[in-house]
Design an enzyme around this catalytic site. Structure first.
Site, PDB file in Angstrom:
ATOM      1  N   GLY A   1       0.807  -1.213   0.000  1.00  0.00           N
ATOM      2  CA  GLY A   1       0.000   0.000   0.000  1.00  0.00           C
ATOM      3  C   GLY A   1       0.841   1.264   0.000  1.00  0.00           C
ATOM      4  N   SER A   2       0.332   2.304   0.647  1.00  0.00           N
ATOM      5  CA  SER A   2       0.978   3.612   0.607  1.00  0.00           C
ATOM      6  C   SER A   2       2.342   3.643   1.282  1.00  0.00           C
ATOM      7  CB  SER A   2       0.070   4.667   1.228  1.00  0.00           C
ATOM      8  OG  SER A   2      -1.027   4.905   0.375  1.00  0.00           O
ATOM      9  N   THR A   3       2.624   2.713   2.166  1.00  0.00           N
ATOM     10  CA  THR A   3       3.950   2.703   2.791  1.00  0.00           C
ATOM     11  C   THR A   3       5.037   2.486   1.751  1.00  0.00           C
ATOM     12  OG1 THR A   3       3.781   0.340   3.299  1.00  0.00           O
ATOM     13  CG2 THR A   3       3.104   1.887   5.019  1.00  0.00           C
TER      14      THR A   3
END
Length: 182
Positions: free
Chosen positions: A85-87
């Site tokens: 995801g966004s990490t």
């Protein structure tokens, strides 16, 4: 007599953080890990759904009856793999900056949705942000900008960057963990 020095045990969990992590997962299947960014100490680690330790025998029986099912005995924080995801945007950003592919002032178009690599990539709520800098795209967590940045960087640089962040190898942790893969 029996002599010698025993093993040391260091507990880094913070009971308030642990409770907040478990509460945040209430009603969801997933995991939450809170770490001290300077030391790597685990301050909280929760997995959901969980089980009542008083009924542990019943949980083992359920797990044995359905070995391919999702067991409450599975610690989702360390025994499963998730899409990052966004990490992963931080991996992409650090690699792009290190390799000189882009700077914080590089401007990208950030439409609400676009095709990248023959697949649709969409910002949260399909928000369109117009032309924005990489710094602003990071603040907004723009999926379309980071998708374009990944394409511009190319797979080889992105995989090398992920490798520097520890992907594709075991991490040094007291408990057995699933090995990440890129």
């Amino acid at each position: 007599g029996i002599g010698g020095v025993g093993n040391d045990v260091t507990l880094t969990l913070n009971s308030k953080i642990q409770q907040a992590a478990q509460d945040a997962l209430s009603g969801y299947a997933g995991a939450c890990v809170v770490m001290d960014p300077e030391t790597g100490a685990v301050l909280g680690m929760a997995s959901s759904p969980t089980y009542d330790a008083a009924n542990f025998a019943a949980e083992i029986e359920k797990a044995n009856a359905n070995p391919d099912g999702e067991s409450t005995l599975l610690n989702r924080a360390i025994q499963t793999l998730y899409a990052p995801g966004s990490t992963f945007k931080i991996v992409t950003l650090a690699t792009a900056l290190e390799d000189g592919v882009a700077s914080e002032d590089t401007v990208f178009s950030s439409p609400g949705t676009m095709d990248i690599g023959n697949a649709p990539v969409t910002n949260f709520n399909k928000n369109s942000y117009g032309d924005i800098t990489l710094a602003r795209a990071t603040e907004l967590s723009s999926n379309t900008v980071f998708g374009q940045l990944g394409v511009e960087m190319g797979a080889e640089k992105l995989v090398d960057g992920a490798d520097k962040f520890g992907f594709n190898r075991k991490i040094d942790f007291t408990l057995n963990t699933a090995t990440s893969l890129m």
